[in-house]
Design an enzyme around this catalytic site. Structure first.
Site, PDB file in Angstrom:
ATOM      1  CD  GLU A 171      -3.698   5.746  -4.273  1.00 17.45           C
ATOM      2  OE1 GLU A 171      -3.071   5.163  -5.168  1.00 17.45           O
ATOM      3  OE2 GLU A 171      -3.967   6.961  -4.319  1.00 17.45           O
ATOM      4  N   GLY A 228     -15.032  14.232  15.346  1.00 12.90           N
ATOM      5  CA  GLY A 228     -13.879  13.326  15.438  1.00 12.90           C
ATOM      6  C   GLY A 228     -13.623  12.678  14.097  1.00 12.90           C
ATOM      7  N   GLY A 237      -6.455  -7.803  -3.956  1.00 13.56           N
ATOM      8  CA  GLY A 237      -7.256  -6.978  -3.044  1.00 13.56           C
ATOM      9  C   GLY A 237      -8.136  -6.032  -3.830  1.00 13.56           C
ATOM     10  CD  GLN A 284      -8.582   4.304  16.423  1.00 13.52           C
ATOM     11  OE1 GLN A 284      -9.379   5.210  16.613  1.00 13.52           O
ATOM     12  NE2 GLN A 284      -8.788   3.083  16.855  1.00 13.52           N
ATOM     13  CG  ASN A 342      -7.854  -6.508   4.693  1.00 14.60           C
ATOM     14  OD1 ASN A 342      -7.509  -7.180   3.727  1.00 14.60           O
ATOM     15  ND2 ASN A 342      -8.584  -6.990   5.666  1.00 14.60           N
ATOM     16  CB  CYS A 370      -6.183   4.905   6.839  1.00 16.81           C
ATOM     17  SG  CYS A 370      -6.508   3.598   5.646  1.00 16.81           S
ATOM     18  CE  LYS A 387     -16.868  22.622   7.848  1.00 21.43           C
ATOM     19  NZ  LYS A 387     -17.178  23.334   9.072  1.00 21.43           N
TER      20      LYS A 387
HETATM   21  N1  LIG Z   1      -9.369   2.967   2.229  1.00 17.71           N
HETATM   22  C1  LIG Z   1      -8.605   3.963   1.853  1.00 17.71           C
HETATM   23  O1  LIG Z   1      -9.083   5.050   1.558  1.00 17.71           O
HETATM   24  C2  LIG Z   1      -7.119   3.806   1.772  1.00 17.71           C
HETATM   25  C3  LIG Z   1      -6.481   2.642   2.171  1.00 17.71           C
HETATM   26  N2  LIG Z   1      -5.122   2.520   2.088  1.00 17.71           N
HETATM   27  C4  LIG Z   1      -4.464   1.271   2.443  1.00 17.71           C
HETATM   28  O2  LIG Z   1      -4.712   0.322   1.411  1.00 17.71           O
HETATM   29  C5  LIG Z   1      -4.832  -0.995   1.956  1.00 17.71           C
HETATM   30  C6  LIG Z   1      -6.166  -1.591   1.534  1.00 17.71           C
HETATM   31  O3  LIG Z   1      -7.199  -0.808   2.079  1.00 17.71           O
HETATM   32  P1  LIG Z   1      -8.709  -0.971   1.609  1.00 17.71           P
HETATM   33  O4  LIG Z   1      -8.756  -1.088   0.129  1.00 17.71           O
HETATM   34  O5  LIG Z   1      -9.471   0.100   2.280  1.00 17.71           O
HETATM   35  O6  LIG Z   1      -9.060  -2.399   2.250  1.00 17.71           O
HETATM   36  P2  LIG Z   1     -10.341  -3.304   1.972  1.00 17.71           P
HETATM   37  O7  LIG Z   1     -10.560  -4.084   3.209  1.00 17.71           O
HETATM   38  O8  LIG Z   1     -11.444  -2.485   1.394  1.00 17.71           O
HETATM   39  O9  LIG Z   1      -9.850  -4.293   0.814  1.00 17.71           O
HETATM   40  C7  LIG Z   1      -8.876  -5.270   0.990  1.00 17.71           C
HETATM   41  C8  LIG Z   1      -9.267  -6.504   0.185  1.00 17.71           C
HETATM   42  O10 LIG Z   1      -8.188  -7.434   0.202  1.00 17.71           O
HETATM   43  C9  LIG Z   1      -8.739  -8.740   0.163  1.00 17.71           C
HETATM   44  N3  LIG Z   1      -7.740  -9.727   0.581  1.00 17.71           N
HETATM   45  C10 LIG Z   1      -7.178  -9.882   1.812  1.00 17.71           C
HETATM   46  N4  LIG Z   1      -6.285 -10.880   1.789  1.00 17.71           N
HETATM   47  C11 LIG Z   1      -6.276 -11.363   0.528  1.00 17.71           C
HETATM   48  C12 LIG Z   1      -5.544 -12.403  -0.124  1.00 17.71           C
HETATM   49  N5  LIG Z   1      -4.624 -13.115   0.535  1.00 17.71           N
HETATM   50  N6  LIG Z   1      -5.793 -12.641  -1.418  1.00 17.71           N
HETATM   51  C13 LIG Z   1      -6.711 -11.923  -2.094  1.00 17.71           C
HETATM   52  N7  LIG Z   1      -7.426 -10.916  -1.539  1.00 17.71           N
HETATM   53  C14 LIG Z   1      -7.207 -10.639  -0.235  1.00 17.71           C
HETATM   54  C15 LIG Z   1      -9.929  -8.640   1.082  1.00 17.71           C
HETATM   55  O11 LIG Z   1     -10.854  -9.697   0.827  1.00 17.71           O
HETATM   56  C16 LIG Z   1     -10.485  -7.245   0.737  1.00 17.71           C
HETATM   57  O12 LIG Z   1     -11.500  -7.305  -0.238  1.00 17.71           O
HETATM   58  C17 LIG Z   1      -4.642  -0.834   3.466  1.00 17.71           C
HETATM   59  O13 LIG Z   1      -3.306  -1.085   3.774  1.00 17.71           O
HETATM   60  C18 LIG Z   1      -4.970   0.621   3.706  1.00 17.71           C
HETATM   61  O14 LIG Z   1      -4.285   1.124   4.827  1.00 17.71           O
HETATM   62  C19 LIG Z   1      -4.370   3.524   1.551  1.00 17.71           C
HETATM   63  C20 LIG Z   1      -4.943   4.685   1.110  1.00 17.71           C
HETATM   64  C21 LIG Z   1      -6.357   4.922   1.181  1.00 17.71           C
HETATM   65  O1  LIG Z   2      -4.637   6.275   3.989  1.00 16.58           O
HETATM   66  C1  LIG Z   2      -5.822   6.523   3.840  1.00 16.58           C
HETATM   67  O2  LIG Z   2      -6.721   5.720   4.053  1.00 16.58           O
HETATM   68  C2  LIG Z   2      -6.271   7.885   3.436  1.00 16.58           C
HETATM   69  O3  LIG Z   2      -6.679   8.544   4.657  1.00 16.58           O
HETATM   70  C3  LIG Z   2      -7.230   9.830   4.481  1.00 16.58           C
HETATM   71  O4  LIG Z   2      -8.369   9.751   3.636  1.00 16.58           O
HETATM   72  P1  LIG Z   2      -9.826   9.357   4.195  1.00 16.58           P
HETATM   73  O5  LIG Z   2      -9.687   8.733   5.533  1.00 16.58           O
HETATM   74  O6  LIG Z   2     -10.477   8.575   3.125  1.00 16.58           O
HETATM   75  O7  LIG Z   2     -10.623  10.728   4.305  1.00 16.58           O
HETATM   76  P2  LIG Z   2     -10.230  12.183   4.871  1.00 16.58           P
HETATM   77  O8  LIG Z   2     -10.811  13.177   3.981  1.00 16.58           O
HETATM   78  O9  LIG Z   2      -8.795  12.290   5.164  1.00 16.58           O
HETATM   79  O10 LIG Z   2     -11.041  12.244   6.229  1.00 16.58           O
HETATM   80  C4  LIG Z   2     -10.682  11.446   7.343  1.00 16.58           C
HETATM   81  C5  LIG Z   2     -11.527  11.829   8.530  1.00 16.58           C
HETATM   82  O11 LIG Z   2     -11.168  13.123   9.018  1.00 16.58           O
HETATM   83  C6  LIG Z   2     -12.317  13.948   9.096  1.00 16.58           C
HETATM   84  N1  LIG Z   2     -11.923  15.341   8.819  1.00 16.58           N
HETATM   85  C7  LIG Z   2     -11.190  15.636   7.714  1.00 16.58           C
HETATM   86  C8  LIG Z   2     -10.839  16.929   7.456  1.00 16.58           C
HETATM   87  C9  LIG Z   2     -11.194  17.948   8.335  1.00 16.58           C
HETATM   88  O12 LIG Z   2     -10.892  19.161   8.152  1.00 16.58           O
HETATM   89  N2  LIG Z   2     -11.920  17.627   9.429  1.00 16.58           N
HETATM   90  C10 LIG Z   2     -12.290  16.330   9.694  1.00 16.58           C
HETATM   91  O13 LIG Z   2     -12.940  16.076  10.716  1.00 16.58           O
HETATM   92  C11 LIG Z   2     -13.274  13.390   8.060  1.00 16.58           C
HETATM   93  O14 LIG Z   2     -14.595  13.751   8.335  1.00 16.58           O
HETATM   94  C12 LIG Z   2     -13.030  11.909   8.206  1.00 16.58           C
HETATM   95  O15 LIG Z   2     -13.770  11.367   9.273  1.00 16.58           O
HETATM   96  C13 LIG Z   2      -6.209  10.731   3.777  1.00 16.58           C
HETATM   97  O16 LIG Z   2      -6.802  12.002   3.521  1.00 16.58           O
HETATM   98  C14 LIG Z   2      -5.751  10.100   2.469  1.00 16.58           C
HETATM   99  O17 LIG Z   2      -4.722  10.893   1.886  1.00 16.58           O
HETATM  100  C15 LIG Z   2      -5.203   8.703   2.739  1.00 16.58           C
HETATM  101  O18 LIG Z   2      -4.823   8.072   1.549  1.00 16.58           O
END
Ligand SMILES: NC(=O)C1=CN([C@@H]2O[C@H](COP(=O)(O)OP(=O)(O)OC[C@H]3O[C@@H](n4cnc5c(N)ncnc54)[C@H](O)[C@@H]3O)[C@@H](O)[C@H]2O)C=CC1
Ligand SMILES: O=C(O)[C@H]1O[C@H](OP(=O)(O)OP(=O)(O)OC[C@H]2O[C@@H](n3ccc(=O)[nH]c3=O)[C@H](O)[C@@H]2O)[C@H](O)[C@@H](O)[C@@H]1O
Length: 465
Positions: free
Chosen positions: A162, A272, A10, A279, A92, A277, A268
């Site tokens: 993460e 919305g 991924g 939702q 994902n 993540c 802040k």
């Molecule tokens: N986006 C974020 O800020 C954060 C996301 N997470 C979690 O991390 C996970 C990944 O999130 P993102 O990186 O945002 O997703 P993403 O959608 O950006 O990346 C996932 C990747 O996995 C690939 N993939 C799916 N199935 C596959 C397979 N069988 N073999 C190889 N590649 C495959 C997809 O093609 C895609 O490029 C989710 O569970 C999410 O909840 C955790 C913390 C922060």
């Molecule tokens: O699991 C995840 O994907 C990640 O989700 C969030 O990170 P992220 O969604 O990237 O960004 P945030 O800074 O948390 O903001 C989320 C949403 O809340 C909003 N927000 C945040 C803070 C605030 O005070 N008010 C507010 O409206 C932001 O504008 C944004 O739309 C968490 O902060 C991360 O710790 C977590 O790893």
């Protein structure tokens, strides 16, 4: 255990940046990030660092330093699995869109595919790390697949959620508040925990590396996101009371944030929360609670989502009512489309829902976002299937210049808190708009006094007009 090769399945917003930082900080370990999406891998390998698939401040220089040295991006998934002692699963885990749990549960089909692939390919013992956010007890399912379909090799499963936030991913990875690793307390489990701890210890102080049992680790990730999102919904709920009463949400946030038990961060008010993540993870938590018959717990967390939906809806309703109860044929400019600043990610961005509501009222929308491309904006709207994609293209225009986007507009709405919006020449924007000229600041970033001096009718979320 000596770790020489790591593989991450991924190459998305988590896999790419996380592995880039591990590679930078551990030059003695080869890190290969694999994905089935060929375009994404090609973009990670692009000579031009502006074309990396994920925009994160500071990421390009880390990729530049490590790529080709000990950081590799590839579509050869089997080969990378076979070569590695540790395999991170970072695919994902979206909300299910079909069958049982539709609209609530996490869709684990990509996780299961990874587990089956790892089982099929592995010929030596491996540590499998859950990096994706998963429902509590998923490790049991992964273990069952690995142990029943593999070549009788030993798999040790760790949970290592993460916590990075987009827009600050590099800093969050370099200086995390904590690293959480869940594992079993068997001798092999402890060995695996130590192996992963030792990798992070190359740059993270050991006292910040927390080890727990697997279930606590899995559930802590959902809990952290639920608490963070709940803070945003709480402050947004108060923002509506502020608008009715003459209180100002920024002043309220400051006053309560000075209480050390509450703290100043994440207060802040906004149009919305969005992002891929919050939702999905809360819906997942609600589903888990319901599946254990914990209806009151489920209802409690569901309110966080309901308030968030309400906040987006009331923002578009306010635009319509303020513009004399009709926006039909009126030009409304959106500054910002990303779900927050400093990212090109638009998943679940509030802008999408607000635009959709206004388009249903026959508004004409012009969008400017510094990092989001037109193709993505149209794809976000088309995905909702509210109207044909031809209609979406007729009603909504995407601009590369913010002043052009605001030209002859009836109102400007701020949907993302990009820093550059604050320093625009607002007098110039005002001069070229229809009068009265309205600004709806869904992020509370502009200077009320200054905008009113210019002549705008200015509405700020949480303090009203
Ligand atoms: N986006 C974020 O800020 C954060 C996301 N997470 C979690 O991390 C996970 C990944 O999130 P993102 O990186 O945002 O997703 P993403 O959608 O950006 O990346 C996932 C990747 O996995 C690939 N993939 C799916 N199935 C596959 C397979 N069988 N073999 C190889 N590649 C495959 C997809 O093609 C895609 O490029 C989710 O569970 C999410 O909840 C955790 C913390 C922060
Ligand atoms: O699991 C995840 O994907 C990640 O989700 C969030 O990170 P992220 O969604 O990237 O960004 P945030 O800074 O948390 O903001 C989320 C949403 O809340 C909003 N927000 C945040 C803070 C605030 O005070 N008010 C507010 O409206 C932001 O504008 C944004 O739309 C968490 O902060 C991360 O710790 C977590 O790893």
């Amino acid at each position: 255990m000596k770790i020489k090769n790591i593989c991450c399945i991924g190459a998305g917003y988590v896999g790419g940046p996380t592995m880039a930082v591990i590679a930078q900080k551990c030059p003695h370990i080869n890190v290969t990030v694999v994905d089935i999406n060929e375009d994404r891998i090609a973009a990670w390998n692009d000579e031009n660092l502006d074309n990396l698939p994920v925009f994160e401040p500071g990421l390009d220089s880390i990729v530049k330093e490590a790529r080709g040295r000990n950081l590799f991006f590839s579509t050869e998934v089997d080969k990378a699995i076979d070569n590695s002692e540790i395999i991170f699963i970072s695919v994902n885990t979206p909300t299910k869109t079909y069958g049982k749990g539709k609209g609530m549960a996490a869709d684990l089909k990509y996780i299961e595919l990874c587990a089956r692939q790892i089982a099929r390919v592995s010929k030596q013992d491996k540590i499998v790390v859950e990096k994706s956010t998963l429902p509590v007890r998923t490790a049991a399912a992964i273990k069952s697949i690995l142990n029943n379909t593999g070549h009788h090799v030993h798999f040790e499963i760790l949970s290592n959620p993460e916590f990075l936030a987009e827009g600050t991913a590099v800093n969050d990875l370099l200086m995390p508040d904590r690293v959480l690793i869940g594992g079993e307390s068997t001798p092999k489990g402890k060995e695996a925990l130590k192996a992963l701890t030792d990798i992070y210890a190359n740059w993270v102080p050991r006292e910040k590396i927390l080890t727990t049992n697997v279930w606590s680790s899995e559930l802590s990730k959902l809990t952290a996101n639920a608490f963070l999102a709940q803070r945003v919904s709480s402050i947004n709920a108060m923002s509506e009371i502020c608008e009715k009463t003459g209180a100002d949400i920024n002043e309220v946030a400051k006053a309560i944030g000075m209480d050390s038990r509450i703290g100043p961060k994440f207060l802040k008010a906004s149009v919305g929360f969005g992002g891929s993540c919050f939702q999905k993870d809360i819906l997942n938590l609600v589903y888990i609670a319901k599946s254990y018959g914990l209806d009151e717990v489920a209802d409690y967390w569901e309110q966080v989502i309901l308030i968030n939906e309400h906040q987006k809806q009331r923002f578009s309703d306010l635009i319509v009512s303020t513009l004399y109860n009709t926006v039909s044929g009126k030009k409304i400019t959106f500054l910002g489309w990303a779900f927050k600043k400093d990212t090109n990610d638009t998943r679940e961005s509030a802008a999408i829902k607000v635009a959709d509501s206004l388009l249903s009222e026959q508004a004409k929308i012009s969008v400017y976002d510094p990092k989001v491309v037109a193709k993505q904006i149209y794809s976000d709207l088309d995905y909702l299937k509210t109207r044909s994609s031809e209609e979406n293209r007729n009603l909504l225009q995407v601009h590369k210049d913010p002043y052009e986007a605001c030209n002859q507009s009836h109102s400007v709405a701020i949907l993302t808190e990009w820093d550059e919006f604050v320093s625009y020449d607002w007098q110039r924007i005002y001069d070229n708009m229809q009068k009265p000229a309205f600004v709806f600041d869904g992020r509370g970033i502009l200077n009320k006094t200054e905008l009113e001096r210019i002549g705008f009718v200015y509405y700020k979320i949480g303090s009203g007009a």
